[in-house]
Design a protein around this motif. Structure first.
Motif, PDB file in Angstrom:
ATOM      1  N   ARG A 104       0.844  -1.192   0.000  1.00  0.00           N
ATOM      2  CA  ARG A 104       0.000   0.000   0.000  1.00  0.00           C
ATOM      3  C   ARG A 104       0.884   1.247   0.000  1.00  0.00           C
ATOM      4  N   ARG A 105       0.273   2.401  -0.296  1.00  0.00           N
ATOM      5  CA  ARG A 105       0.992   3.662  -0.314  1.00  0.00           C
ATOM      6  C   ARG A 105       0.244   4.697   0.520  1.00  0.00           C
ATOM      7  N   PHE A 106       1.008   5.531   1.229  1.00  0.00           N
ATOM      8  CA  PHE A 106       0.417   6.502   2.138  1.00  0.00           C
ATOM      9  C   PHE A 106       0.986   7.893   1.881  1.00  0.00           C
ATOM     10  N   ASP A 107       0.187   8.890   2.257  1.00  0.00           N
ATOM     11  CA  ASP A 107       0.648  10.274   2.180  1.00  0.00           C
ATOM     12  C   ASP A 107       1.497  10.648   3.387  1.00  0.00           C
ATOM     13  N   LEU A 108       1.240   9.977   4.507  1.00  0.00           N
ATOM     14  CA  LEU A 108       1.938  10.321   5.739  1.00  0.00           C
ATOM     15  C   LEU A 108       2.092   9.078   6.609  1.00  0.00           C
ATOM     16  N   ILE A 109       3.279   8.885   7.134  1.00  0.00           N
ATOM     17  CA  ILE A 109       3.540   7.821   8.112  1.00  0.00           C
ATOM     18  C   ILE A 109       3.963   8.482   9.410  1.00  0.00           C
ATOM     19  N   LEU A 110       3.332   8.074  10.505  1.00  0.00           N
ATOM     20  CA  LEU A 110       3.665   8.560  11.841  1.00  0.00           C
ATOM     21  C   LEU A 110       4.237   7.415  12.649  1.00  0.00           C
ATOM     22  N   SER A 111       5.200   7.700  13.505  1.00  0.00           N
ATOM     23  CA  SER A 111       5.662   6.648  14.402  1.00  0.00           C
ATOM     24  C   SER A 111       6.319   7.218  15.656  1.00  0.00           C
ATOM     25  N   ASN A 112       5.871   6.703  16.781  1.00  0.00           N
ATOM     26  CA  ASN A 112       6.530   6.901  18.070  1.00  0.00           C
ATOM     27  C   ASN A 112       6.986   5.510  18.506  1.00  0.00           C
ATOM     28  N   PRO A 113       8.128   5.062  17.998  1.00  0.00           N
ATOM     29  CA  PRO A 113       8.535   3.669  18.192  1.00  0.00           C
ATOM     30  C   PRO A 113       9.253   3.470  19.521  1.00  0.00           C
ATOM     31  N   PRO A 114       9.460   2.232  19.940  1.00  0.00           N
ATOM     32  CA  PRO A 114      10.377   1.985  21.062  1.00  0.00           C
ATOM     33  C   PRO A 114      11.763   2.524  20.705  1.00  0.00           C
ATOM     34  N   ARG A 154       3.881   7.584  -0.949  1.00  0.00           N
ATOM     35  CA  ARG A 154       3.686   8.134  -2.281  1.00  0.00           C
ATOM     36  C   ARG A 154       4.730   9.219  -2.531  1.00  0.00           C
ATOM     37  N   PRO A 155       5.049   9.524  -3.773  1.00  0.00           N
ATOM     38  CA  PRO A 155       5.928  10.670  -4.037  1.00  0.00           C
ATOM     39  C   PRO A 155       5.366  11.924  -3.363  1.00  0.00           C
ATOM     40  N   GLY A 156       6.214  12.619  -2.642  1.00  0.00           N
ATOM     41  CA  GLY A 156       5.761  13.776  -1.885  1.00  0.00           C
ATOM     42  C   GLY A 156       5.261  13.434  -0.498  1.00  0.00           C
ATOM     43  N   GLY A 157       5.131  12.148  -0.192  1.00  0.00           N
ATOM     44  CA  GLY A 157       4.689  11.724   1.124  1.00  0.00           C
ATOM     45  C   GLY A 157       5.783  11.906   2.156  1.00  0.00           C
ATOM     46  N   ALA A 158       5.382  11.940   3.431  1.00  0.00           N
ATOM     47  CA  ALA A 158       6.340  12.248   4.496  1.00  0.00           C
ATOM     48  C   ALA A 158       6.262  11.229   5.627  1.00  0.00           C
ATOM     49  N   LEU A 159       7.388  11.082   6.289  1.00  0.00           N
ATOM     50  CA  LEU A 159       7.500  10.308   7.520  1.00  0.00           C
ATOM     51  C   LEU A 159       7.766  11.271   8.657  1.00  0.00           C
ATOM     52  N   LEU A 160       6.998  11.151   9.745  1.00  0.00           N
ATOM     53  CA  LEU A 160       7.239  11.895  10.971  1.00  0.00           C
ATOM     54  C   LEU A 160       7.594  10.890  12.054  1.00  0.00           C
ATOM     55  N   GLU A 177      18.461   9.146   4.540  1.00  0.00           N
ATOM     56  CA  GLU A 177      19.037   9.651   3.283  1.00  0.00           C
ATOM     57  C   GLU A 177      19.418   8.485   2.372  1.00  0.00           C
ATOM     58  N   ARG A 178      20.041   7.456   2.954  1.00  0.00           N
ATOM     59  CA  ARG A 178      20.428   6.292   2.139  1.00  0.00           C
ATOM     60  C   ARG A 178      19.215   5.565   1.583  1.00  0.00           C
ATOM     61  N   ALA A 179      18.108   5.627   2.310  1.00  0.00           N
ATOM     62  CA  ALA A 179      16.889   4.953   1.869  1.00  0.00           C
ATOM     63  C   ALA A 179      16.087   5.782   0.873  1.00  0.00           C
ATOM     64  N   GLY A 180      16.576   6.964   0.510  1.00  0.00           N
ATOM     65  CA  GLY A 180      15.876   7.804  -0.451  1.00  0.00           C
ATOM     66  C   GLY A 180      14.884   8.749   0.177  1.00  0.00           C
ATOM     67  N   LEU A 181      15.076   9.057   1.467  1.00  0.00           N
ATOM     68  CA  LEU A 181      14.175   9.961   2.177  1.00  0.00           C
ATOM     69  C   LEU A 181      14.993  11.083   2.830  1.00  0.00           C
ATOM     70  N   ILE A 221      11.863  15.519  16.692  1.00  0.00           N
ATOM     71  CA  ILE A 221      10.984  15.112  15.592  1.00  0.00           C
ATOM     72  C   ILE A 221      11.810  15.147  14.318  1.00  0.00           C
ATOM     73  N   ILE A 222      11.829  14.055  13.601  1.00  0.00           N
ATOM     74  CA  ILE A 222      12.519  13.983  12.328  1.00  0.00           C
ATOM     75  C   ILE A 222      11.473  13.849  11.230  1.00  0.00           C
ATOM     76  N   ARG A 223      11.557  14.724  10.244  1.00  0.00           N
ATOM     77  CA  ARG A 223      10.635  14.701   9.107  1.00  0.00           C
ATOM     78  C   ARG A 223      11.424  14.331   7.861  1.00  0.00           C
ATOM     79  N   ALA A 224      10.988  13.288   7.196  1.00  0.00           N
ATOM     80  CA  ALA A 224      11.619  12.841   5.958  1.00  0.00           C
ATOM     81  C   ALA A 224      10.570  12.832   4.856  1.00  0.00           C
ATOM     82  N   GLU A 225      10.984  13.172   3.653  1.00  0.00           N
ATOM     83  CA  GLU A 225      10.024  13.266   2.543  1.00  0.00           C
ATOM     84  C   GLU A 225      10.537  12.500   1.333  1.00  0.00           C
ATOM     85  N   ARG A 226       9.608  11.748   0.727  1.00  0.00           N
ATOM     86  CA  ARG A 226       9.960  11.058  -0.510  1.00  0.00           C
ATOM     87  C   ARG A 226       9.794  12.032  -1.658  1.00  0.00           C
TER      88      ARG A 226
END
Length: 228
Positions: A104-114, A154-160, A177-181, A221-226
């Motif tokens: 699946r593809r998303f516009d935004l991914i959020l995560s507060n991981p361990p 998705r292109p233009g989508g972001a990870l927070l 950065e290595r992963a393309g984000l 908070i780290i914001r990464a964008e595809r």
């Protein structure tokens, strides 16, 4: 599922069954970052490690189509309950990190991981520590998120992503950065040690993760964008 009801602001009430991670300073900092994103009707959002569903509900209130993932059955049930009580649509599924959303593809991914550095090298097999312990360097889950998020955006989508500076902010930025984000730190907040870090002060000092006398940590908070 009996539990406490916690209120964090107008409309921000969640049921917290025993064993489900309680929204704390890191969760609230991530919600502030979420509020700056362009989220509205039709936005697709993935909340990874949803806990009580607090962030998933915040996105759903703005009209987003939200999928919330957690590896514990109790958290998934709590998220479904809180969504039902709030009258919001949230798809809550149980699974390992990003696995339930593959394909699946998303516009935004959020995560507060361990992300808490822990004396044990591996993840806790059970119990509430699964919500915070993440190996000696605190990166057991963060690294997997960094490696896998691009394939779900998705292109233009972001990870927070929120985590402690104890885990190594440059390592996260470089890995994304290595992963393309391409990524940047958008927020920093210093908070007192909670009970877990306070109980590990000597161990953290011995590993060189904190300075003598330290009693605070920095959350980022780290914001990464595809971009393509």
């Amino acid at each position: 599922m009996p539990g406490l009801i916690s209120t964090y602001g107008p409309g921000d009430r969640v049921m917290l069954p025993r064993g489900v991670y309680r929204p704390q300073g890191d969760t609230l900092l991530l919600r502030e970052a979420l509020e700056r994103e362009r989220v509205g009707n039709g936005t697709t959002v993935l909340d990874v490690g949803t806990g009580s569903g607090f962030l998933a509900l915040a996105a759903a209130r703005r009209g987003a189509w939200v999928t919330a993932v957690d590896r514990t059955r109790r958290s998934v049930l709590a998220t479904r309950l809180n969504a039902a009580l709030a009258g919001l649509r949230v798809e809550a599924v149980r699974g390992d990190l990003l696995a339930p959303a593959v394909g699946r593809r998303f516009d935004l991914i959020l995560s507060n991981p361990p992300y808490v550095p822990a004396p044990d090298a591996g993840p806790p097999p059970r119990g509430p520590a699964r919500a915070w312990d993440a190996g000696h360097d605190g990166r057991l889950i963060i690294d997997r998120l960094c490696d896998g998020a691009a394939g779900l955006l998705r292109p233009g989508g972001a990870l927070l992503l929120v985590h402690s500076a104890l885990c190594g902010v440059p390592a996260t930025l470089e890995r994304l950065e290595r992963a393309g984000l391409p990524a940047e730190v958008t927020d920093r907040r210093t908070v007192p040690f909670g009970p877990v870090l306070a109980s590990r002060r000597r161990w953290l000092l011995d590993r060189g993760l904190i300075a003598p006398g330290a009693d605070t940590e920095e959350l980022v908070i780290i914001r990464a964008e595809r971009v393509g």
